[in-house]
Design an enzyme around this catalytic site. Structure first.
Site, mmCIF file in Angstrom:
data_model
loop_
_atom_site.group_PDB
_atom_site.id
_atom_site.type_symbol
_atom_site.label_atom_id
_atom_site.label_comp_id
_atom_site.label_asym_id
_atom_site.label_seq_id
_atom_site.Cartn_x
_atom_site.Cartn_y
_atom_site.Cartn_z
ATOM 1 N N ASP A 53 8.055 5.424 -1.078
ATOM 2 C CA ASP A 53 8.332 4.391 -2.086
ATOM 3 C C ASP A 53 7.854 3.025 -1.569
ATOM 4 O O ASP A 53 7.889 2.041 -2.303
ATOM 5 C CB ASP A 53 9.816 4.367 -2.472
ATOM 6 C CG ASP A 53 10.738 4.134 -1.286
ATOM 7 O OD1 ASP A 53 10.247 4.128 -0.132
ATOM 8 O OD2 ASP A 53 11.961 3.966 -1.515
ATOM 9 N N ASP A 92 9.195 10.472 -1.647
ATOM 10 C CA ASP A 92 10.414 9.659 -1.667
ATOM 11 C C ASP A 92 10.985 9.649 -3.073
ATOM 12 O O ASP A 92 10.256 9.364 -4.038
ATOM 13 C CB ASP A 92 10.071 8.195 -1.304
ATOM 14 C CG ASP A 92 10.332 7.854 0.145
ATOM 15 O OD1 ASP A 92 11.052 8.615 0.829
ATOM 16 O OD2 ASP A 92 9.825 6.796 0.596
ATOM 17 N N LYS A 122 12.513 13.185 -0.179
ATOM 18 C CA LYS A 122 13.242 12.406 0.834
ATOM 19 C C LYS A 122 14.183 11.442 0.135
ATOM 20 O O LYS A 122 13.805 10.811 -0.859
ATOM 21 C CB LYS A 122 12.263 11.639 1.739
ATOM 22 C CG LYS A 122 12.976 10.787 2.805
ATOM 23 C CD LYS A 122 12.074 10.397 3.972
ATOM 24 C CE LYS A 122 11.127 9.267 3.711
ATOM 25 N NZ LYS A 122 11.787 8.002 3.322
ATOM 26 N N GLU A 191 14.425 5.101 11.165
ATOM 27 C CA GLU A 191 13.613 3.889 11.007
ATOM 28 C C GLU A 191 14.261 2.683 11.673
ATOM 29 O O GLU A 191 15.435 2.370 11.402
ATOM 30 C CB GLU A 191 13.375 3.590 9.509
ATOM 31 C CG GLU A 191 12.572 2.302 9.302
ATOM 32 C CD GLU A 191 11.990 2.115 7.907
ATOM 33 O OE1 GLU A 191 12.023 3.052 7.108
ATOM 34 O OE2 GLU A 191 11.497 1.001 7.645
HETATM 35 N N1 LIG Z 1 3.576 -1.788 4.454
HETATM 36 C C1 LIG Z 1 4.814 -1.330 4.672
HETATM 37 N N2 LIG Z 1 5.121 -0.779 5.868
HETATM 38 C C2 LIG Z 1 6.367 -0.313 6.131
HETATM 39 O O1 LIG Z 1 6.595 0.201 7.238
HETATM 40 C C3 LIG Z 1 7.336 -0.387 5.113
HETATM 41 C C4 LIG Z 1 6.966 -0.959 3.864
HETATM 42 N N3 LIG Z 1 5.718 -1.427 3.682
HETATM 43 N N4 LIG Z 1 7.848 -1.063 2.842
HETATM 44 C C5 LIG Z 1 9.112 -0.384 2.943
HETATM 45 C C6 LIG Z 1 9.627 -0.459 4.289
HETATM 46 C C7 LIG Z 1 9.951 -1.858 4.709
HETATM 47 N N5 LIG Z 1 9.741 -1.790 6.127
HETATM 48 C C8 LIG Z 1 9.856 -2.862 6.994
HETATM 49 C C9 LIG Z 1 9.381 -4.088 6.627
HETATM 50 C C10 LIG Z 1 9.461 -5.170 7.510
HETATM 51 C C11 LIG Z 1 10.053 -5.014 8.747
HETATM 52 C C12 LIG Z 1 10.115 -6.169 9.674
HETATM 53 O O2 LIG Z 1 9.285 -7.035 9.575
HETATM 54 N N6 LIG Z 1 11.070 -6.241 10.590
HETATM 55 C C13 LIG Z 1 11.059 -7.326 11.537
HETATM 56 C C14 LIG Z 1 12.450 -7.714 11.911
HETATM 57 C C15 LIG Z 1 13.140 -6.728 12.775
HETATM 58 C C16 LIG Z 1 14.477 -7.220 13.299
HETATM 59 O O3 LIG Z 1 14.578 -8.381 13.684
HETATM 60 O O4 LIG Z 1 15.401 -6.411 13.334
HETATM 61 C C17 LIG Z 1 10.223 -6.935 12.733
HETATM 62 O O5 LIG Z 1 9.804 -7.826 13.467
HETATM 63 O O6 LIG Z 1 9.964 -5.733 12.936
HETATM 64 C C18 LIG Z 1 10.548 -3.761 9.106
HETATM 65 C C19 LIG Z 1 10.426 -2.685 8.224
HETATM 66 C C20 LIG Z 1 9.294 -0.486 6.507
HETATM 67 N N7 LIG Z 1 8.669 0.016 5.302
HETATM 68 C C1 LIG Z 2 8.071 4.350 6.114
HETATM 69 C C2 LIG Z 2 8.425 5.651 5.481
HETATM 70 C C3 LIG Z 2 9.398 6.430 6.281
HETATM 71 C C4 LIG Z 2 8.927 5.461 4.073
HETATM 72 O O1 LIG Z 2 10.032 5.759 3.712
HETATM 73 C C5 LIG Z 2 7.997 4.878 3.089
HETATM 74 O O2 LIG Z 2 6.805 4.701 3.378
HETATM 75 O O3 LIG Z 2 8.446 4.612 1.964
HETATM 76 MG MG LIG Z 3 10.516 5.110 1.765
#
Ligand SMILES: Nc1nc(=O)c2c([nH]1)NC[C@@H]1CN(c3ccc(C(=O)N[C@@H](CCC(=O)O)C(=O)O)cc3)CN21
Ligand SMILES: CC(C)C(=O)C(=O)O
Ligand SMILES: [Mg+2]
Length: 307
Positions: A53, A92, A122, A191
């Site tokens: 998703d 998803d 999922k 995750e």
């Molecule tokens: N392009 C993309 N990649 C992804 O992995 C992803 C998506 N979109 N969309 C749905 C979710 C959102 N996700 C994400 C999006 C941003 C962070 C992120 O930037 N986290 C920061 C803060 C972590 C913290 O401080 O705990 C990082 O620096 O990793 C993490 C997961 C993973 N998933």
């Molecule tokens: C990052 C993976 C696990 C996911 O749920 C997604 O791409 O939506």
């Molecule tokens: Mg997902």
């Protein structure tokens, strides 16, 4: 070597994934959202393809995964199915499509299997999702769970932030994971969980665990297609590793095309269709007389002043 000369790999099965875990053979999973990305995942030989998703963000341009609809996810999953043979295809279930009741969850999951050709679905979180997982599995559909950072409920867990960074929080993640395992999930996604927490949980779980930002101790890894290829414009999470930077070459290619159009370098003779000269002469006789000078140029409506 052309793809046709490579012997077909056997299809990846759920039992095969369990074997991979017990043989400590790492599981490679990637997202795909359409026919070409599925073909690329197929040719690359990954084990699992997820129609995530995350499409809401990577493909549809939303700021979270929440807005994507069942029908949008079905369309993307069906396109991936057409490009995929060997890897297991997991879809998803989008936010709002399974939380209300077991009946809603089964109905939605059945659509992904019947209408889009997914092998499994999922769902996110522990809590009530554990019962939904149990119900979908009882209906004969394999379910993958997803714990830790669960983007569908990011607003309730403080945004896209790592989970389980305190012992108490990590225990909560573990309880969800164990409950999903007991509900009959065939695998889980972990995750954005500290590596040390993941490592501590791994010996206590018996199903394949696929990590994304959960360190090296998991049975496999998953990354978003657009992230690993460098074509996602949004903020990249810490766990993203770029294996290519395709955004710039893609822009360069489209810009080169536009420039060729503007400078008459495209199309060249090799892009043109031919016609026998006699047919051209015949055609000119059949068409109306060319416009006289001062008449409107074809396709351009004369302004009242010149008409
Ligand atoms: N392009 C993309 N990649 C992804 O992995 C992803 C998506 N979109 N969309 C749905 C979710 C959102 N996700 C994400 C999006 C941003 C962070 C992120 O930037 N986290 C920061 C803060 C972590 C913290 O401080 O705990 C990082 O620096 O990793 C993490 C997961 C993973 N998933
Ligand atoms: C990052 C993976 C696990 C996911 O749920 C997604 O791409 O939506
Ligand atoms: Mg997902």
């Amino acid at each position: 070597m052309s793809a046709g000369t490579i012997p077909a790999r056997p299809r990846v099965t759920i039992a095969g994934l369990a074997d991979m875990r017990s043989q400590r053979q790492p599981i490679a999973m990637v997202t795909a959202y359409d026919y070409p990305s599925a073909q690329i995942a197929e040719a690359a030989g990954v084990d699992i393809v997820l129609v995530g998703d995350s499409a809401a963000m990577t493909v549809l341009g939303h700021e979270s995964t929440v807005p994507v609809t069942i029908d949008e996810m079905l369309m993307l999953t069906a396109a991936v199915r057409r490009g995929l043979r060997t890897p297991l295809l997991v879809a998803d279930l989008p936010f709002g499509s399974y939380e209300i009741s077991d009946e809603q969850a089964i109905t939605t999951a059945q659509r992904f299997i019947k209408e889009a050709g997914a092998d499994a679905v999922k769902i996110e979180r522990g809590g009530t999702s554990v019962e939904r997982a149990r119900a979908i599995v009882a209906a004969g559909i394999p379910v993958m769970g997803h714990v830790g950072l669960t983007p569908q409920t990011a607003s309730t867990i403080g945004g896209f932030r790592a989970q389980g960074r305190t012992a108490e929080e990590a225990v909560a993640v573990f309880r969800s994971a164990r409950a999903l395992q007991n509900a009959g999930c065939f695998a889980l996604v972990f995750e954005a969980i500290p590596s040390a927490a993941t490592e501590a949980m791994m010996p206590l779980l018996h199903l394949p665990i696929i990590g994304i930002g959960a360190g090296p101790a998991t049975d496999g890894q998953v990354l978003v297609f657009h992230d690993l290829l460098g074509i996602y414009d949004g903020h990249a999470a810490r766990f993203v590793k770029r294996y290519a930077e395709l955004r710039e070459p893609m822009i360069t290619a489209v810009a080169a095309y536009a420039e060729d159009v503007r400078t008459h370098r495209y199309p060249a003779p090799e892009h043109e269709y031919s016609m026998p000269a006699a047919e051209t002469q015949l055609l000119i006789g059949l068409l109306p007389e060319p416009a006289h000078p001062g008449d409107a140029v074809s396709g351009i409506t004369p302004s009242p002043a010149t008409a």
